[in-house]
Design an enzyme around this catalytic site. Structure first.
Site, PDB file in Angstrom:
ATOM      1  N   TYR A 279       0.199  -0.567  -0.486  1.00 48.59           N
ATOM      2  CA  TYR A 279       0.864  -1.880  -0.492  1.00 48.59           C
ATOM      3  C   TYR A 279       0.000  -2.895  -1.230  1.00 48.59           C
ATOM      4  O   TYR A 279      -1.170  -3.095  -0.906  1.00 48.59           O
ATOM      5  CB  TYR A 279       1.094  -2.353   0.941  1.00 48.59           C
ATOM      6  CG  TYR A 279       2.280  -3.275   1.088  1.00 48.59           C
ATOM      7  CD1 TYR A 279       3.491  -2.794   1.545  1.00 48.59           C
ATOM      8  CD2 TYR A 279       2.185  -4.625   0.759  1.00 48.59           C
ATOM      9  CE1 TYR A 279       4.592  -3.631   1.689  1.00 48.59           C
ATOM     10  CE2 TYR A 279       3.274  -5.460   0.893  1.00 48.59           C
ATOM     11  CZ  TYR A 279       4.475  -4.962   1.362  1.00 48.59           C
ATOM     12  OH  TYR A 279       5.559  -5.800   1.490  1.00 48.59           O
ATOM     13  N   TYR A 327       6.199  -4.062 -10.539  1.00 41.88           N
ATOM     14  CA  TYR A 327       7.421  -3.240 -10.542  1.00 41.88           C
ATOM     15  C   TYR A 327       8.547  -3.942  -9.780  1.00 41.88           C
ATOM     16  O   TYR A 327       9.575  -4.305 -10.345  1.00 41.88           O
ATOM     17  CB  TYR A 327       7.093  -1.874  -9.951  1.00 41.88           C
ATOM     18  CG  TYR A 327       8.221  -1.109  -9.314  1.00 41.88           C
ATOM     19  CD1 TYR A 327       9.326  -0.677 -10.047  1.00 41.88           C
ATOM     20  CD2 TYR A 327       8.170  -0.782  -7.957  1.00 41.88           C
ATOM     21  CE1 TYR A 327      10.348   0.050  -9.441  1.00 41.88           C
ATOM     22  CE2 TYR A 327       9.177  -0.055  -7.351  1.00 41.88           C
ATOM     23  CZ  TYR A 327      10.262   0.346  -8.085  1.00 41.88           C
ATOM     24  OH  TYR A 327      11.270   1.063  -7.488  1.00 41.88           O
TER      25      TYR A 327
END
Length: 381
Positions: A279, A327
């Site tokens: 993350y 992304y």
């Protein structure tokens, strides 16, 4: 190892979609089921959050499902790695046979995200924190970054490598929000607008629409389905703090114990991991997590990631989709870590494919370094 596998994985539309949350959820779920060669009629377990007060109930009704098992635990970005653990347990116990884990958000289209975030003035810690006007969550991660850089003598240029590497991966991913943006330099990260010292806007994740889903079922059944099964090898989690007020050391997170439990269950070590999806809400999140999971020692991450180690072609493929930094980041990113890990293990990632990847790690972080969950996945041998 468990007797459960991921049989399907997919994204919804990403970026700026103009779609509703449930519309994006439906895309993610039906695409993941199609990937597995299954239909909604096969689903008897649902795990999701971020839809409404009763998220799993809302999604199940919308999709016409009457599941025998649900989970709508709200734990921020780590919830989806937690759902994998719960789904494995439910499938092995016979409570359900086919679980969809999903998430979607239209936060960019709906302009529903604010810089200040959510302020809950009724909580005990608010009396100590709210008067200073922190931005939630970035100011809390910024404090962790300040403490880390002060304690270990690192520089903002070194920290920027996380964002630079993420962009390099995004350039190889046609679905990435920053795919056409070109390379990013450390100088550009430092020159970006300061949001909460020492983190600039380029140290922060994107704000996009998007979502994803994975489908879990028994390994035995998955072997007869459309795609090669990806085994769930191990999992672990820790919930630590809801605020910064009572945290003694901002540089040590619950990922230490979450990772330790996951590796123990899988019978693996950090050296066995071929590709890691960690993350990356902020650049500092990655640094703290790499150390906590045991890939390097405390205070060593900034030196460890230098020299292209985490970029394409480096010896530690990290956040190979481009991550939340380049992304997609729809508010809770954990399910997309799992989607990318599955695709890497199935060899489907094109230019960004990690050769010979057999073991993948997905680690979610939620809140303000509050919740931590690790999942280890592997090819079916």
């Amino acid at each position: 190892m468990t007797a459960v596998a991921i049989a399907g994985a997919a994204e919804s539309d990403l970026g700026v979609t103009g779609r509703s949350i449930l519309g994006l959820q439906t895309q993610a779920v039906t695409r993941a089921l199609a990937d597995a060669g299954l239909t909604l009629a096969d689903v008897d377990g649902v795990a999701t959050t971020g839809v409404s007060r009763f998220s799993a109930t809302q999604l199940a009704e919308y999709l016409g499902l009457r599941p025998s098992w649900t989970d709508s635990t709200f734990a921020g970005g780590s919830a989806f790695e937690m759902y994998v653990a719960r789904a494995v347990q439910a499938i092995e116990a016979g409570q359900c046979s086919t679980v969809v884990v999903s998430f979607a958000s239209n936060q960019r289209s709906a302009r529903s995200r604010s810089l200040g975030g959510v302020v809950e003035t009724h909580t005990p810690e608010a009396q100590f924190e709210t008067p200073y006007g922190p931005l939630y969550p970035i100011s809390y991660y910024a404090m962790a970054a300040q403490q880390y850089l002060h304690r270990y003598g690192g520089t903002r240029e070194q920290l920027a490598e996380v964002a630079v590497a993420a962009r390099e991966w995004a350039l190889l991913n046609p679905a990435a929000y920053r795919h056409g943006a070109g390379p990013l330099s450390a100088a550009e990260v430092l020159a970006a607008p300061m949001v909460s010292t020492p983190l600039t806007s380029a140290d922060c994740c994107l704000v996009t629409d998007g979502g994803g889903a994975i489908v879990l079922t028994s390994l035995e059944r998955a072997r007869d389905l459309r795609r090669p099964p990806v085994r769930v090898l191990g999992y672990g989690e820790r919930t630590t703090n809801t605020s910064m007020t009572a945290v003694g050391d901002l540089t040590v997170t619950g990922a230490v114990e979450a990772g330790r439990d996951a590796f123990a269950r899988a019978g693996l070590t950090p050296a066995d991991v071929d590709v890691a999806e960690v993350y990356d809400s902020f650049t500092i999140t990655v640094v703290l997590t790499l150390e906590a999971l045991g890939f390097c020692g405390r205070g060593e991450a900034l030196d460890w990631i230098a020299g292209g180690r985490i970029r394409p072609g480096g010896d530690f493929p990290l956040d190979t989709s481009g991550g939340g930094l380049s992304y997609c980041h729809p508010g809770q990113y954990g399910v997309l870590l799992l989607v990318e890990a599955v695709r890497q293990l199935r060899g489907e990632c094109g230019e960004r494919q990690v050769p010979g990847a057999e073991v993948a790690l997905a680690h979610g972080t939620g809140g303000i370094l509050s919740t931590h969950a690790t999942v280890l996945l592997g090819v079916d041998r």
